[in-house]
Design a protein around this motif. Sequence first.
Motif, PDB file in Angstrom:
ATOM      1  N   TYR A 170      -7.467  -0.109 -30.301  1.00  0.00           N
ATOM      2  CA  TYR A 170      -6.608   0.561 -29.850  1.00  0.00           C
ATOM      3  C   TYR A 170      -4.824   0.127 -29.869  1.00  0.00           C
ATOM      4  O   TYR A 170      -4.336  -0.889 -30.208  1.00  0.00           O
ATOM      5  CB  TYR A 170      -6.836   0.515 -28.739  1.00  0.00           C
TER       6      TYR A 170
ATOM      7  N   ASN B  85      -6.567   5.887 -29.627  1.00  0.00           N
ATOM      8  CA  ASN B  85      -8.084   5.159 -29.551  1.00  0.00           C
ATOM      9  C   ASN B  85      -8.964   5.098 -30.656  1.00  0.00           C
ATOM     10  O   ASN B  85      -9.751   6.165 -30.158  1.00  0.00           O
ATOM     11  CB  ASN B  85      -8.766   4.778 -28.293  1.00  0.00           C
TER      12      ASN B  85
ATOM     13  N   ARG C   1      -8.889  -0.848 -25.519  1.00  0.00           N
ATOM     14  CA  ARG C   1      -8.141  -1.253 -24.929  1.00  0.00           C
ATOM     15  C   ARG C   1      -7.798  -2.518 -23.977  1.00  0.00           C
ATOM     16  O   ARG C   1      -6.747  -3.210 -23.703  1.00  0.00           O
ATOM     17  CB  ARG C   1      -7.969  -0.009 -23.864  1.00  0.00           C
TER      18      ARG C   1
ATOM     19  N   TRP D 266      -6.069  -4.857 -25.946  1.00  0.00           N
ATOM     20  CA  TRP D 266      -4.246  -4.483 -26.369  1.00  0.00           C
ATOM     21  C   TRP D 266      -4.113  -5.303 -25.218  1.00  0.00           C
ATOM     22  O   TRP D 266      -3.372  -6.040 -25.105  1.00  0.00           O
ATOM     23  CB  TRP D 266      -4.894  -3.288 -26.912  1.00  0.00           C
TER      24      TRP D 266
END
Length: 343
Positions: A18, A29, A94, A97
Motif C-alpha cells: 500500500y 493497494n 494499509r 503504512w
Amino acid sequence: MNRTTYGLDIAKRVFQMYWVDADTGEIVNRRFSRTELIEFLSKSSPGRVALEACGSGHWWARKIRAFGHEAVLLHAKLIRPFVQTNKTDAADARAIWTAVQQPGMRTVAVKSEERQAVLGLHRVRTQLTKFRTMRIYQLRSLLYAVWRDVENWQAGLAELQDRMADIEGRVPGLLMDVLREQLARVRSLDEQISVLEKRIAAWPKQEASCRSLLAIPGIGPLTASALVATVGDIRTFKSGRELASFIGLVPQQRGTGGKIQLGTISKRGDPYLRTLLIHGARSVLLRSNKPNPWAEELSKRRHANIAVVALVNKMARTAWAILAHGQSYQPGYVSTRPQSQMN
C-alpha cells in the motif's frame, strides 16, 4: 522530491503493498508475487518500505536495502491497532503504512545473516534442552513407584545410570528395555547440546562487541551472543533504560487522573534472553567468588528474586553503555552527569 512511503505485508507467496504516490497523490493497494515484488522494488525510485518484523522480515529488509530503499521493521503489536476493518492482506498493508508514519514510532533493528544464524543455534539448543528435560521427567515418573531415593534431578539421572543393575530386578523386562533406550537418548541429547554450546561460544571470540560484554559478571558466552544477536544495532536504543525496557525488565505502569502506579516487570521482549540474564544474575548473587556489594545490600532489604531482577536491570544498562560508547567494563565505575555551565 518527496520519497514515497510503502506499507508491505509479506507472506510466503503473496505480497500486498500500500502506498500513496508522492507526486500524483494516487492511492495504490496492489498485490504482488515474489518475483513481481522484487522486480518492482528494483525499478522503483528510492523510498521508505515498512514491513512487519517477523521471521523472514529481516531477509526482506536486507533485500530492500540492496535496492537502495530504506527498510523499516515494525513490531506486530504496534501495527495491529491501525487495522480498521477485518484482518486482510490489504488492510494489513494499509495499517503498516499508517503505523510507520506515526511520530515516535519504535522500530526494530535489521539483523545480519550472521546474527540470525547465531540465534538459530540458540533456538536449536533451547529445543534440545526441552527434549532432554521431558525425557528425564518421564524416566523419574516411571521409576517413582519402585525407586524413590533420588534427591534431585541432575544427580538422580547420574545415579540412575550407575545403578541400572540394582533396579533391573524391580522393573519388568519390557519396561527396562525402554528405560535403557531413554537413557541412551538423554546421553545423545547431552552430546548434541554440548556441541551446540561450543559452536555458540566460538562466535563471541570473533565478535568484538561480544568480547567486551564477557567482562561483565553474570554474562557468559551464551548470554553475550544472544544479547548482541537479538539487539542488532545498539543505536536503536537511546539509553540503557530503553534496552532494559526492550528486554522486559522495567515495571509496568498503570495510571489515571495523574496518578501512576508501578507494578511488576513487564516481561516484554524476548523471554529467552531475559531468562539467560536472570540465571546469570542469580549465579552472581548466590555463587560468585566476588559478590556484588550493591546486590548483596539490596538482597538484605528485599526478596531475593527482586534483588536478582534489579541486578539484571543493572547488567542490561551496563551492556548498553559498553556497546553504545565502545568502552570496556570497569568494576565500580560510577557515572556522573556533566555540570551545566552558568551563563
